[in-house]
Scaffold this motif. Structure first.
Motif, short mmCIF file in Angstrom:
data_model
loop_
_atom_site.label_atom_id
_atom_site.label_comp_id
_atom_site.label_asym_id
_atom_site.label_seq_id
_atom_site.Cartn_x
_atom_site.Cartn_y
_atom_site.Cartn_z
N LYS A 111 0.85 -1.24 -0.06
CA LYS A 111 0.12 -0.15 0.00
C LYS A 111 0.85 1.33 0.10
CE LYS A 111 -3.61 -2.29 2.87
NZ LYS A 111 -4.15 -2.40 3.88
N ASN A 112 0.36 2.47 -0.55
CA ASN A 112 1.20 3.64 -0.68
C ASN A 112 1.28 4.01 0.92
OD1 ASN A 112 1.49 3.45 -3.11
ND2 ASN A 112 -0.08 5.25 -3.68
N ILE A 136 6.75 3.39 1.17
CA ILE A 136 6.33 3.14 -0.43
C ILE A 136 5.80 4.60 -0.58
CG2 ILE A 136 5.10 2.03 -2.06
CD1 ILE A 136 5.31 -0.65 -0.43
N SER A 137 6.25 5.21 -1.59
CA SER A 137 5.72 6.57 -1.99
C SER A 137 4.38 6.26 -3.18
CB SER A 137 6.50 7.70 -2.41
OG SER A 137 7.32 7.96 -1.47
N ASN A 138 4.73 5.47 -4.03
CA ASN A 138 4.03 5.35 -5.28
C ASN A 138 4.34 4.24 -6.10
OD1 ASN A 138 1.84 5.49 -6.61
ND2 ASN A 138 1.69 7.93 -6.91
N GLU A 139 3.54 3.70 -6.87
CA GLU A 139 3.83 2.79 -7.81
C GLU A 139 4.02 3.47 -9.31
OE1 GLU A 139 2.69 -1.84 -9.41
OE2 GLU A 139 1.09 -0.53 -8.83
N LEU A 148 8.41 0.75 -7.73
CA LEU A 148 8.05 1.34 -6.40
C LEU A 148 8.87 2.52 -6.24
CD1 LEU A 148 7.03 -1.77 -4.30
CD2 LEU A 148 5.45 -0.35 -5.44
#
Length: 178
Positions: A111-112, A136-139, A148
């Motif tokens: 999850k972000n 995790i910032s973003n995909e 990621l």
């Protein structure tokens, strides 16, 4: 060590990393002529994943030997079995049993803004088994590869190391820094 399986099928690990404190026994440092990188066991019988660029100096398509250092400072030899430069991956086989291995899933569970960890050897082999934490910032989709974006400190020796959460769930592999 000889690999003679035309179609390689890897078994599911019987004992897996289930906590962030387990990861070191499933992690290795990969030594090359140009430097070093990180890798991690995905089976208990000695299959290791790393980045393609960690072993890219080796001839592709041939079973080449590499040196690995375990968390107990044991130096072992491995064979590069399969590479995929478009997915940035390499599979190495070592003649060693791993007490625990990371479980690889084909389902995305991250999850972000999730807290994550990596273990590796940033900058020098002497710093092996160093842990970095972040989120995790973003995909991102880059050339049909899903990456990621992390809010985390990684260095060149972290390449090939696992990205995992506090329960030991594998979410990816460290590829590069910005």
């Amino acid at each position: 060590l000889e690999i003679n399986d035309n179609f390689l099928t890897l078994g599911t690990p019987s004992t897996i990393v289930t906590d962030k404190s387990d990861e070191s026994i499933a992690s290795v440092i990969i030594k090359t002529q140009k430097g070093h990188g990180s890798g991690f066991a995905i089976t208990n019988d000695g299959y290791i994943i790393t980045n393609y660029h960690v072993i890219a100096g080796k001839l592709v398509g041939k079973l080449n030997k590499v040196k690995l250092i375990t968390s107990t400072c044991e130096e072992i030899e491995g064979i590069v079995v399969i590479t995929n430069k478009y997915k940035y991956l390499a599979l190495i086989k070592v003649d060693k049993k791993f007490e625990k291995a990371f479980s690889v899933s084909n389902i995305k569970t991250f999850k972000n803004l999730q807290d994550v960890y990596t273990i590796g050897a940033p900058k020098s082999i002497e710093l092996g088994q160093s842990i970095s934490t972040g989120v995790i910032s973003n995909e991102r989709n880059q050339n049909n590869n899903y990456l990621l974006q992390l809010g985390m400190s990684v260095n060149s020796g972290n390449s090939g190391g696992p990205l995992y959460d506090a329960t030991g769930k594998l979410h990816g592999i460290i590829v590069s820094k910005l």
